[in-house]
Design an enzyme around this catalytic site. Structure first.
Site, short mmCIF file in Angstrom:
data_model
loop_
_atom_site.label_atom_id
_atom_site.label_comp_id
_atom_site.label_asym_id
_atom_site.label_seq_id
_atom_site.Cartn_x
_atom_site.Cartn_y
_atom_site.Cartn_z
N LYS A 1 75.95 114.97 112.13
CA LYS A 1 76.32 114.06 111.05
C LYS A 1 75.14 113.85 110.12
O LYS A 1 73.98 113.97 110.54
CB LYS A 1 76.70 112.69 111.65
CG LYS A 1 78.04 112.64 112.35
CD LYS A 1 78.34 111.22 112.82
CE LYS A 1 79.66 111.16 113.56
NZ LYS A 1 80.83 111.49 112.72
N ARG B 1 88.59 113.47 120.68
CA ARG B 1 89.83 114.05 121.20
C ARG B 1 89.56 114.90 122.43
O ARG B 1 90.40 115.01 123.32
CB ARG B 1 90.53 114.84 120.08
CG ARG B 1 89.73 115.98 119.53
CD ARG B 1 90.22 116.44 118.16
NE ARG B 1 89.78 115.56 117.08
CZ ARG B 1 90.05 115.74 115.80
NH1 ARG B 1 90.79 116.78 115.42
NH2 ARG B 1 89.60 114.91 114.88
#
Ligand code: BES
Ligand code: MN
Ligand code: ZN
Length: 499
Positions: A275, A349
């Site tokens: 990020k 996920r």
């Protein structure tokens, strides 16, 4: 801050709090103080064009005729219309105001009002709201001066039936305990809160009668949780699977539990798909889903809910390193499904895939609700006012929507379908962990999770990336970790699944 309940009386020190109705009409308690102060309350109402609208506050400081520090008038609108949430918001606003003006103690003079809720229920909910608003995370402030610390010590509600108010409040207080634990967990920095220390906090809940088990890396390897373990492999911190059980149903043994599953990424750097630096500190609360599950289990156990529930949290840290998984790696989940990891930042996920599968295999639950700070895209679609709801079940969706409205933790359902599911089909594995484009990012994430839900299991996924943290104060939520999900799911349980 302490909340207490007592029979009607008018203390001669501290703040006095009275209600004012729609149109600036004084309640009996307000009218009586108005008399004692020779009309000061009414003059203040006129001077400030105070209408008694719900949420309005008007302070009369050091009024002549009384020894009290102030009389705080609280707008109640039409009392017949006041919901529990309205009352909690009023309580929260009162607590914030008293704190700001550095009051130490306050007495709320309750009245019998025509229509609407009994004074006991009104007082309990206002007290609950005041407690929720007075939360502070100040563990790491070592140099706070006395004048910077909140002085508010006590709010006492005076009413005809203090025992009834106390009973109602005691239950709500257990929910507040759960909310506070969730806020604490979200606020802790990631050097302090990592998978093992997170699990250690949850283990402390055994004293409430919860059964708490923790699976380590070895056990997860044996179970074939390659999807979760792939995320964890770049971190120096060992991943953990936290399993909490509450057996409160009558004839507990033979009742399938409700299951709550949380994403617990104690820090999300993105991994090799790193990020950007700006704002990355926010990713300390990427365990907000797991935090809500723990807080919920604490609330259920604390108030001895008549239900069987299990809370499962996948706890990992997502780091880039020489051992981190690479974009393009293929992992095999516990369900046996293979996943091509095209972006290591779509890690939530991957963690949930194994946590969801494990939960179904182990507990055969009646239903599953998962919570996860899963996608930035949900903030683009819903902002910070609603969590995203994705589900294979209309009834569960409706229940969550209603419960959310009731407590002010609202959810908004988004669509799922085969056409979205197709977007995560993969050339070389059973699925890929991102769709390729940014379109419908929260939906494709939900479709990914649904591939790990067995047919016939009612399931709802709450994407709480936009609601787990707030940068501005709200009536019952000071800025910081919100505890979103605890009150929502506690209400889901009590309204639809208890006994
Ligand atoms: N933890 C983030 C999502 C997030 C973003 C939570 C902002 C809270 C605030 C999640 O793991 C993530 O990185 N999602 C990616 C998915 C993308 C790579 C498909 C995102 O939303 O950008
Ligand atoms: Mn991520
Ligand atoms: Zn994440």
């Amino acid at each position: 801050m302490n909340i207490s309940f007592a029979t009607p009386s008018v203390p001669t020190s501290g703040a006095l709090i009275v209600g004012v109705l729609e149109g600036g009409k004084l309640t009996p308690s307000a009218a009586s103080l108005n008399k004692t102060t020779q009309g000061a309350l009414e003059r203040a109402i006129d001077a400030n064009a105070f209408s008694g609208k719900r949420g309005e506050l008007l302070d009369v400081v050091a009024p002549a005729g009384l020894n009290n520090s102030r009389v705080l008038m609280v707008g109640m609108g039409a009392p017949a219309k006041l919901t529990e949430k309205d009352l909690q918001d009023i309580g929260g606003n009162i607590a914030a105001h008293l704190t700001r003006v550095r009051e130490q103690k306050a007495a709320v003079l309750m009245d019998k009002l025509r229509g609407g809720k009994q004074a006991a229920e009104r007082a309990a909910n206002a007290g609950f709201g005041a407690v929720l608003r007075s939360y502070r995370f100040n563990r790491y402030k070592t140099k706070q001066k006395a004048e910077e610390k909140p002085r508010l010590k006590e709010i006492r509600f005076h009413l005809d039936n203090p025992a009834a108010a106390k009973r109602a409040f005691q239950r709500l207080e257990k929910v507040a305990d759960g909310v506070f634990m969730t806020r604490d967990l979200a606020s802790e920095p990631a050097n302090i809160l990592y998978p093992k220390s997170f699990a250690a906090e949850a283990k402390k809940l055994t004293k409430l009668g919860l059964k708490v088990q923790v699976l380590g890396e070895k056990e997860m390897q044996k179970l074939g949780m390659g999807s979760l373990l792939g995320v964890a492999q770049g971190s120096a911190h060992e991943p953990q699977m936290l399993v909490m059980q509450w057996q409160g149903a009558p004839n507990a043994k033979d009742k399938a539990p409700l299951a709550f599953v949380g994403k617990g990424v104690t820090f999300d750097t993105g991994g090799i798909s790193l990020k950007p630096a700006g704002g990355m500190e926010d990713m300390k609360w990427d365990m907000g889903g797991a935090g809500a599950v723990v807080g919920l289990m604490k609330a259920l156990a604390g108030r001895k809910a008549k239900v069987n529930a299990v809370g499962v949290c996948g706890l990992v840290e997502n780091m880039p390193s020489g051992t981190a998984q690479r974009p393009g790696d293929v992992v095999t989940s516990m369900a046996g499904l293979t996943i091509e990891v095209l972006n290591t930042d779509a890690e939530g996920r991957l963690v949930l895939a194994d946590a969801l599968w494990y939960t179904q295999e182990k507990f055969k639950p009646k239903l599953i609700v998962d919570l996860a700070t899963l996608t930035g895209a949900i903030i683009i679609s819903l902002g910070h006012e609603n969590a995203g709801l994705f589900s294979n079940d209309d009834k569960l969706s409706e229940q969550l929507t209603k419960a959310g409205k009731e407590v002010g933790e609202e959810v908004w359902r988004l669509p799922m379908s085969a056409a979205y599911d197709k977007l995560i089909d993969c050339d070389i594995a059973d699925m890929k962990n991102i769709s390729g484009g940014r379109a419908g990012g929260s939906i494709t994430a939900a479709q990914f999770l649904q591939r790990f839900i067995k047919d016939g299991t009612p399931w709802a996924h709450l994407d709480i990336a936009g609601t787990a943290w707030t940068s501005k104060d709200k009536p019952t939520v000071p800025k910081g970790g919100t505890g979103f999900g605890v009150r929502l799911l506690d209400t889901l349980v009590s309204k639809y699944y208890e006994k």
